[in-house]
Scaffold this active site. Structure first.
Site, PDB file in Angstrom:
ATOM      1  N   ASN A   6       0.828  -1.192   0.000  1.00 19.19           N
ATOM      2  CA  ASN A   6       0.000   0.000   0.000  1.00 19.19           C
ATOM      3  C   ASN A   6       0.867   1.247   0.000  1.00 19.19           C
ATOM      4  OD1 ASN A   6      -0.480   1.946   2.493  1.00 19.19           O
ATOM      5  ND2 ASN A   6       0.189  -0.032   3.324  1.00 19.19           N
ATOM      6  N   ASN A  19       3.105   7.391  15.244  1.00 23.81           N
ATOM      7  CA  ASN A  19       3.575   6.789  14.001  1.00 23.81           C
ATOM      8  C   ASN A  19       4.841   7.497  13.529  1.00 23.81           C
ATOM      9  OD1 ASN A  19       3.958   5.642  11.523  1.00 23.81           O
ATOM     10  ND2 ASN A  19       1.915   6.058  10.737  1.00 23.81           N
ATOM     11  N   CYS A  70       6.016   5.538   8.785  1.00 24.35           N
ATOM     12  CA  CYS A  70       5.284   5.278   7.546  1.00 24.35           C
ATOM     13  C   CYS A  70       6.235   5.285   6.354  1.00 24.35           C
ATOM     14  CB  CYS A  70       4.196   6.319   7.339  1.00 24.35           C
ATOM     15  SG  CYS A  70       3.209   6.020   5.868  1.00 24.35           S
ATOM     16  N   LYS A  82       5.245   3.481  17.424  1.00 26.48           N
ATOM     17  CA  LYS A  82       5.249   2.477  16.360  1.00 26.48           C
ATOM     18  C   LYS A  82       6.574   2.522  15.609  1.00 26.48           C
ATOM     19  CE  LYS A  82       2.163   0.515  12.879  1.00 26.48           C
ATOM     20  NZ  LYS A  82       0.833   0.653  12.232  1.00 26.48           N
ATOM     21  N   GLY A  90       0.940  -8.186   5.579  1.00 26.73           N
ATOM     22  CA  GLY A  90       0.326  -9.485   5.370  1.00 26.73           C
ATOM     23  C   GLY A  90       1.226 -10.627   5.795  1.00 26.73           C
ATOM     24  N   GLY A 118       1.421  -9.683   9.782  1.00 26.72           N
ATOM     25  CA  GLY A 118       1.017 -10.942   9.183  1.00 26.72           C
ATOM     26  C   GLY A 118       0.183 -11.845  10.059  1.00 26.72           C
TER      27      GLY A 118
END
Length: 314
Positions: free
Chosen positions: A79, A137, A140, A175, A227, A254
């Site tokens: 993404n 965050n 990113c 994060k 994932g 994941g």
């Protein structure tokens, strides 16, 4: 050392991550995969999980990167959304009223271009009830020149976390990105600066191309890989950080089943976040939370407190 503490909840799998972030379950839903909770609330009972982490909020609304910004990959997804969000004012006026009605933990993810952006969001939201903490965050990978810069530097991480710590008494979850030489060094800097917990990993930098057109599948060229494909990397990073810090670790990467979640708890995560799998199975959080509760309710099994970080390495 395990970071799980017992609380007054009757749930066998309840967990406290410290500084008011007390959850009925160690299962949260990850930022960017559940928007602000409203859409998923129609498909799943959010009150049965530990909590949700909202889509990132920045001071100003963001449209994000141009499409195409999502691409499927073997065992995962790329993404390059670019932190698209409604902005601070619309979030406060339109989204918080719904979040306050939920009987589950709410953590607000915050992103920005500079320390002042993060400060502005916290100062605006700190008086609102119903928010247990903030996920900062710093990692990113598909927004060029912004939060990722801070997340790859120990000194920058220390600076922003210490400044945010000074303005809020709410839980600060930082994060972390895996796209660094030493994730434990960043983790230690965040802990030293006052982080209450650490969530990891954010997505790995990846790309996909079409050999026929000779073009990338993402307009941004690269994006964040998530994932099942990233789970082995995430497990290794969680184990590394768990052994480097004293604050609780929240495992991400994941997780698509009870077994996956248990593996993260085993290597040191006090809680987990489920992300990409929410797009496949909106009930996944509820299902995994129920299975974890059933497992730790069985007196034949070790307690959650005993199980976290109990990996046997010979």
């Amino acid at each position: 050392m395990t970071h799980v503490t017992e609380n007054n909840s009757p749930k066998a799998a309840s967990v406290s991550l410290g500084r008011g972030l007390d959850l009925r379950s160690p299962v949260l839903l990850a930022s960017g995969t559940v928007s602000y909770g409203e859409e998923l609330d129609r498909l799943s009972n959010l009150d049965r999980i530990g909590g949700i982490v909202t889509k990132a909020i920045s001071p100003e609304p963001r449209t994000g990167n141009p499409p195409q910004r999502i691409a499927e990959t073997p065992c995962g997804m790329l993404n390059a959304i670019g932190l698209a969000n409604v902005g601070l004012e619309r979030f406060a006026e339109e989204k918080i009223p719904f979040l306050q009605k939920l009987d589950t933990g709410v953590v607000v993810n915050i992103a920005g271009k500079c320390i002042e952006d993060y400060r502005a969001v916290i100062e605006r939201l700190d008086d609102y009830a119903g928010i247990l903490g903030y996920e900062i965050n710093l990692s990113c990978p598909n927004v060029k020149g912004e939060c990722m810069i801070m997340g790859v530097s120990s000194s920058a991480t220390y600076e922003i976390v210490s400044k945010l710590r000074a303005i809020t008494q709410r839980h600060l979850m930082v994060k972390l990105t895996p796209n660094v030489t030493s994730i434990s060094a960043i983790a230690i800097a965040a802990e030293d600066a006052g982080a209450d917990s650490l969530s990891l990993i954010n997505t790995l930098v990846g790309m996909a191309v079409d050999h026929r057109t000779r073009k990338p599948l993402l307009k941004n060229v690269t994006g964040g890989l998530s994932g099942p494909a990233v789970k082995p990397v995430a497990l290794a990073k969680v184990w590394e950080v768990y052994n480097a810090v004293s604050v609780p670790v929240v495992g991400i990467g994941g997780i698509s089943s009870f077994t996956d979640a248990m593996e993260f708890l085993l290597v040191g995560a006090s809680a987990v976040q489920i992300g990409t799998m929410n797009f496949v199975d909106p009930d996944i959080g509820e299902t995994v939370a129920d299975e974890i509760e059933a497992h730790f309710s069985d007196p034949a099994n070790p307690s959650l407190k005993e199980y976290v970080g109990s990996l046997i390495v010979e």
